[in-house]
Write a protein that holds these residues in place. Sequence first.
Motif, PDB file in Angstrom:
ATOM      1  N   PRO A  40       0.792  -1.229   0.000  1.00 38.48           N
ATOM      2  CA  PRO A  40       0.000   0.000   0.000  1.00 38.48           C
ATOM      3  C   PRO A  40       0.827   1.284   0.000  1.00 38.48           C
ATOM      4  O   PRO A  40       0.272   2.370  -0.182  1.00 38.48           O
ATOM      5  N   SER A  41       2.139   1.180   0.273  1.00 38.37           N
ATOM      6  CA  SER A  41       2.949   2.393   0.414  1.00 38.37           C
ATOM      7  C   SER A  41       4.285   2.227  -0.287  1.00 38.37           C
ATOM      8  O   SER A  41       4.644   1.134  -0.735  1.00 38.37           O
ATOM      9  N   GLY A  42       5.035   3.337  -0.358  1.00 39.23           N
ATOM     10  CA  GLY A  42       6.307   3.330  -1.068  1.00 39.23           C
ATOM     11  C   GLY A  42       7.511   3.125  -0.173  1.00 39.23           C
ATOM     12  O   GLY A  42       8.635   3.413  -0.583  1.00 39.23           O
ATOM     13  N   SER A  43       7.317   2.591   1.031  1.00 41.84           N
ATOM     14  CA  SER A  43       8.425   2.495   1.987  1.00 41.84           C
ATOM     15  C   SER A  43       9.476   1.463   1.597  1.00 41.84           C
ATOM     16  O   SER A  43      10.586   1.481   2.117  1.00 41.84           O
ATOM     17  N   PRO A 138       7.458   8.365 -12.652  1.00 41.12           N
ATOM     18  CA  PRO A 138       6.734   9.600 -12.949  1.00 41.12           C
ATOM     19  C   PRO A 138       6.158  10.233 -11.690  1.00 41.12           C
ATOM     20  O   PRO A 138       5.730   9.531 -10.770  1.00 41.12           O
ATOM     21  N   LYS A 139       6.176  11.539 -11.631  1.00 39.54           N
ATOM     22  CA  LYS A 139       5.597  12.268 -10.493  1.00 39.54           C
ATOM     23  C   LYS A 139       4.081  12.327 -10.693  1.00 39.54           C
ATOM     24  O   LYS A 139       3.510  13.314 -11.151  1.00 39.54           O
ATOM     25  N   LEU A 140       3.437  11.198 -10.368  1.00 35.28           N
ATOM     26  CA  LEU A 140       1.995  11.065 -10.524  1.00 35.28           C
ATOM     27  C   LEU A 140       1.412  10.399  -9.281  1.00 35.28           C
ATOM     28  O   LEU A 140       2.111   9.658  -8.587  1.00 35.28           O
ATOM     29  N   PRO A 141       0.125  10.630  -8.996  1.00 32.64           N
ATOM     30  CA  PRO A 141      -0.512   9.967  -7.854  1.00 32.64           C
ATOM     31  C   PRO A 141      -0.440   8.451  -7.981  1.00 32.64           C
ATOM     32  O   PRO A 141      -0.580   7.900  -9.082  1.00 32.64           O
ATOM     33  N   GLY A 143      -1.520   4.475  -6.297  1.00 34.57           N
ATOM     34  CA  GLY A 143      -2.330   3.652  -5.410  1.00 34.57           C
ATOM     35  C   GLY A 143      -3.673   4.252  -5.069  1.00 34.57           C
ATOM     36  O   GLY A 143      -4.046   5.329  -5.538  1.00 34.57           O
ATOM     37  N   PRO A 144      -4.444   3.553  -4.203  1.00 38.45           N
ATOM     38  CA  PRO A 144      -5.765   4.046  -3.809  1.00 38.45           C
ATOM     39  C   PRO A 144      -5.716   5.416  -3.147  1.00 38.45           C
ATOM     40  O   PRO A 144      -6.633   6.211  -3.290  1.00 38.45           O
ATOM     41  N   GLY A 145      -4.622   5.690  -2.400  1.00 37.95           N
ATOM     42  CA  GLY A 145      -4.511   6.992  -1.744  1.00 37.95           C
ATOM     43  C   GLY A 145      -4.134   8.115  -2.671  1.00 37.95           C
ATOM     44  O   GLY A 145      -4.224   9.297  -2.302  1.00 37.95           O
ATOM     45  N   GLN A 146      -3.729   7.764  -3.903  1.00 41.49           N
ATOM     46  CA  GLN A 146      -3.356   8.750  -4.914  1.00 41.49           C
ATOM     47  C   GLN A 146      -2.348   9.776  -4.376  1.00 41.49           C
ATOM     48  O   GLN A 146      -2.486  10.981  -4.551  1.00 41.49           O
ATOM     49  N   ILE A 147      -1.313   9.258  -3.730  1.00 39.60           N
ATOM     50  CA  ILE A 147      -0.262  10.107  -3.169  1.00 39.60           C
ATOM     51  C   ILE A 147       0.923  10.135  -4.134  1.00 39.60           C
ATOM     52  O   ILE A 147       1.446   9.079  -4.511  1.00 39.60           O
ATOM     53  N   PRO A 148       1.378  11.313  -4.557  1.00 43.18           N
ATOM     54  CA  PRO A 148       2.524  11.378  -5.456  1.00 43.18           C
ATOM     55  C   PRO A 148       3.813  11.045  -4.718  1.00 43.18           C
ATOM     56  O   PRO A 148       3.926  11.248  -3.506  1.00 43.18           O
ATOM     57  N   PRO A 149       4.806  10.516  -5.416  1.00 45.44           N
ATOM     58  CA  PRO A 149       6.073  10.164  -4.766  1.00 45.44           C
ATOM     59  C   PRO A 149       6.895  11.403  -4.418  1.00 45.44           C
ATOM     60  O   PRO A 149       6.742  12.460  -5.030  1.00 45.44           O
ATOM     61  N   ARG A 150       7.768  11.256  -3.431  1.00 43.28           N
ATOM     62  CA  ARG A 150       8.737  12.290  -3.094  1.00 43.28           C
ATOM     63  C   ARG A 150       9.983  12.092  -3.951  1.00 43.28           C
ATOM     64  O   ARG A 150      10.360  10.972  -4.273  1.00 43.28           O
ATOM     65  N   CYS A 151      10.640  13.192  -4.296  1.00 42.15           N
ATOM     66  CA  CYS A 151      11.737  13.137  -5.247  1.00 42.15           C
ATOM     67  C   CYS A 151      12.979  13.836  -4.693  1.00 42.15           C
ATOM     68  O   CYS A 151      12.868  14.848  -3.988  1.00 42.15           O
ATOM     69  N   SER A 242       0.019  -3.781 -10.099  1.00 45.66           N
ATOM     70  CA  SER A 242      -0.840  -2.808 -10.763  1.00 45.66           C
ATOM     71  C   SER A 242      -0.378  -1.394 -10.427  1.00 45.66           C
ATOM     72  O   SER A 242      -0.156  -1.064  -9.262  1.00 45.66           O
ATOM     73  N   ALA A 243      -0.245  -0.574 -11.437  1.00 44.89           N
ATOM     74  CA  ALA A 243       0.153   0.821 -11.234  1.00 44.89           C
ATOM     75  C   ALA A 243      -1.058   1.730 -11.029  1.00 44.89           C
ATOM     76  O   ALA A 243      -0.889   2.939 -10.826  1.00 44.89           O
ATOM     77  N   GLY A 244      -2.271   1.179 -11.059  1.00 42.65           N
ATOM     78  CA  GLY A 244      -3.476   1.987 -10.943  1.00 42.65           C
ATOM     79  C   GLY A 244      -4.043   2.036  -9.539  1.00 42.65           C
ATOM     80  O   GLY A 244      -3.419   1.584  -8.575  1.00 42.65           O
ATOM     81  N   LYS A 245      -5.266   2.536  -9.425  1.00 40.28           N
ATOM     82  CA  LYS A 245      -5.921   2.670  -8.129  1.00 40.28           C
ATOM     83  C   LYS A 245      -6.313   1.327  -7.549  1.00 40.28           C
ATOM     84  O   LYS A 245      -6.460   1.179  -6.340  1.00 40.28           O
ATOM     85  N   SER A 246      -6.520   0.339  -8.398  1.00 39.99           N
ATOM     86  CA  SER A 246      -7.022  -0.959  -7.951  1.00 39.99           C
ATOM     87  C   SER A 246      -6.308  -2.077  -8.689  1.00 39.99           C
ATOM     88  O   SER A 246      -5.889  -1.915  -9.850  1.00 39.99           O
ATOM     89  N   LEU A 247      -6.188  -3.235  -8.016  1.00 40.41           N
ATOM     90  CA  LEU A 247      -5.623  -4.412  -8.671  1.00 40.41           C
ATOM     91  C   LEU A 247      -6.510  -4.893  -9.808  1.00 40.41           C
ATOM     92  O   LEU A 247      -6.054  -5.614 -10.696  1.00 40.41           O
TER      93      LEU A 247
END
Length: 263
Positions: A40-43, A138-141, A143-151, A242-247
């Motif tokens: 669920p997260s980018g950790s 890409p700096k785009l939202p 997952g489901p939370g639509q949070i953009p990555p930090r760069c 999946s790179a989208g909001k849902s699997l």
Amino acid sequence: MADTTAKKDGGIWETVKTVFWALIIAGVFRTLFFQPFWIPSGSMKDTLLIGDFLFVNKMAYGYSRHSCPFSVCPIPGRILASEPERGDVVVFRHPTRGVDFIKRVIGLPGDTVQMQNGQLILNGQPVPQQPDGVFTEPKLPQGPGQIPPRCFNEPVAAGGACEKPRFTETLPNGTSHEVLNIVDGWPLDDTPVYTVPAGTYFFMGDNRDNSEDSRVPAIAGGLGFVPAEYLIGRADRIMFSSAGKSLLYFWTWRGDRFFKAVH
């Protein structure tokens, strides 16, 4: 006509029984051996990406009260089949929040762990890191939370190339993995010396500046040391991603991550 109706009824009943037993077998298989887990997260980038779907090997370390297939385990505490090793990617239950986390084992019982200027110090020795290019996304939202990555290369416009320097870190047992750096001088880049108590483990995320892990003590609201009984299992292989909001958005699946081994 009666025979035809009876055959139809019998056929439907056989189908229902087949589906029922298939579901029972699948449930038992899942409960005893594997547990699905969605990132669920980018950790844990770039080892694991948001939207990766994997199965957790619950037999890797034996049963604990959190991986036990029954409401009460036959023996209290943990039944160890084997000890986790440094570098294992493990799913575990957060000791205070009651949710599942996934991180990498860094410290074993008795180890000392510290961060100095972004470098891992294990048992008083710096853990080698070698530059390994740049992780770009890409700096785009996401997952489901639509949070953009930090760069690292902020500011980055929406849709632009979000970059993070990547390093290969090699632990004392010879296992290597990639870690990312988002910002120099991040608060968790410098920590006190932590001594891992008996029966517990020290976990960290590979995306070091975007991970809430054992560097933050439980008393301060963080993860802290994780007791063995909270371990659920080892992540061995990504099934799909999946790179989208849902699997379920199959058109966003990442074909290059199907059945990819987790290192």
